[in-house]
Enzyme design. Structure first.
Site, PDB file in Angstrom:
ATOM      1  N   LYS A   1      19.939 -10.859 -64.997  1.00 18.06           N
ATOM      2  CA  LYS A   1      21.383 -11.090 -65.074  1.00 18.06           C
ATOM      3  C   LYS A   1      21.964 -10.403 -66.298  1.00 18.06           C
ATOM      4  O   LYS A   1      23.098  -9.893 -66.269  1.00 18.06           O
ATOM      5  CB  LYS A   1      21.667 -12.594 -65.119  1.00 18.06           C
ATOM      6  CG  LYS A   1      23.155 -12.972 -65.247  1.00 18.06           C
ATOM      7  CD  LYS A   1      24.002 -12.396 -64.118  1.00 18.06           C
ATOM      8  CE  LYS A   1      25.357 -13.073 -63.987  1.00 18.06           C
ATOM      9  NZ  LYS A   1      26.131 -13.216 -65.199  1.00 18.06           N
TER      10      LYS A   1
ATOM     11  N   GLU B   1      27.706  -3.969 -65.528  1.00 16.35           N
ATOM     12  CA  GLU B   1      29.104  -4.362 -65.278  1.00 16.35           C
ATOM     13  C   GLU B   1      30.023  -3.847 -66.391  1.00 16.35           C
ATOM     14  O   GLU B   1      31.127  -3.347 -66.130  1.00 16.35           O
ATOM     15  CB  GLU B   1      29.159  -5.884 -65.185  1.00 16.35           C
ATOM     16  CG  GLU B   1      30.502  -6.502 -64.927  1.00 16.35           C
ATOM     17  CD  GLU B   1      30.378  -8.013 -64.984  1.00 16.35           C
ATOM     18  OE1 GLU B   1      30.825  -8.608 -65.987  1.00 16.35           O
ATOM     19  OE2 GLU B   1      29.803  -8.606 -64.045  1.00 16.35           O
TER      20      GLU B   1
END
Length: 294
Positions: free
Chosen positions: A166, A173
């Site tokens: 993550k 991102e």
């Protein structure tokens, strides 16, 4: 299946609803009396049948560690704790050691989907022992989008692997948002471009840069053309920094992610249309707070 969920903020509140819609019973606890199902963690543990599964969805760091330490004192051997927040992977290993010494199982789960997860489902990256993850599969299946499990769920590896994946996801991102935002600034500053919003809208289908982030970019411009109502200050939640630190520690070149992190630092000093867009995108997908334009 009936689980306990600690933390009913922007993510946890919607996750509770999606779990219930997916057939998983949930008793939720939060310090906010307007959203909690019970008055205390003790009452939550009374409501959840043994062997218990308790999902922790609180801010990473001191708060997450305090909650997990409290659970370590109150849970019983055979119970399972899932940390679904954004804890650093090194903290997972500490939490696992603490709980394992008491016979309590531990799984870390990176969760992506932001405030849209209730509607769209969540992408899940899980670390831990296979038997513990198999036990919790009904929970993961209720949270993820419909369709093939492998398209939105992965058992990444041992404890800490879920949050490590993550962390890298969030680093990517950062870079993607920065690229879109810089493209926005270029278009918005060029006098021959008269249709900035329409350009991004036209990229949504058929182009190689189409993505959900692009869709959210179009939505942000539709809500606030020119981004007049938003400041260019952009915060960072920590995972971008951790990604860069890991890149340095492992001698992995990560110039795009590193530059995007530094751009956020720069946003706190100078006015920047690109950073306004990054701030707008963070608000669109994650409900992150923005600062009003001065």
């Amino acid at each position: 299946m009936h689980i306990g969920l600690i933390g009913l903020g922007k993510m946890g509140f919607n996750m509770r609803e999606r779990l219930r819609k997916g057939g998983v019973g949930v008793t939720g606890y939060d310090r906010n009396s307007e959203v909690t199902d019970v008055a205390s963690i003790d009452r939550l543990l009374d409501k959840v049948p043994a062997p218990r599964i308790i999902w922790v969805m609180v801010p990473a760091g001191i708060i997450a560690s305090a909650v997990i330490a409290e659970l370590g004192e109150k849970l019983e051997p055979g119970d399972l704790v899932i940390d679904g927040g954004n804890s650093r992977f090194t903290e997972d290993q500490k939490h696992s050691e603490l709980l394992t010494a008491k016979g309590i199982r531990f799984v870390d789960c990176g969760v992506s989907g932001g405030v849209w997860g209730l509607q769209n489902g969540y992408g899940l990256m899980v670390g831990g022992e296979a038997a513990d993850i198999e036990r919790a599969l009904p929970i993961f299946d209720a949270l993820r989008p419909d369709g093939e499990r492998a398209d939105s769920f992965v058992h990444v590896g041992g404890v800490g692997a879920g949050h490590y994946a993550k962390m890298v996801h969030n680093g990517i991102e950062y870079g993607l948002m920065q690229a879109y935002a810089e493209g926005y600034q270029l278009l918005a500053s060029k006098d021959i471009i008269t249709e900035v919003f329409g350009t991004f809208r036209a990229w949504q289908k058929g182009t190689v840069v189409r993505s959900w982030l692009l869709d959210l970019m179009v939505r942000a411009l539709e809500d606030d053309p020119g981004l007049q109502n938003i400041d260019d200050y952009v915060d960072d939640s920590g995972e971008g920094r951790w990604t860069v630190e890991e890149a340095i520690a492992n001698a992995i070149p990560a110039p795009a992610i590193t530059a995007s992190l530094f751009a956020r630092f720069a946003s706190r000093e100078d006015s920047s249309p690109a950073m306004k867009m990054v701030s707008a995108l963070r608000h669109q997908f994650g409900g992150h707070a923005t600062r009003p334009a001065e």
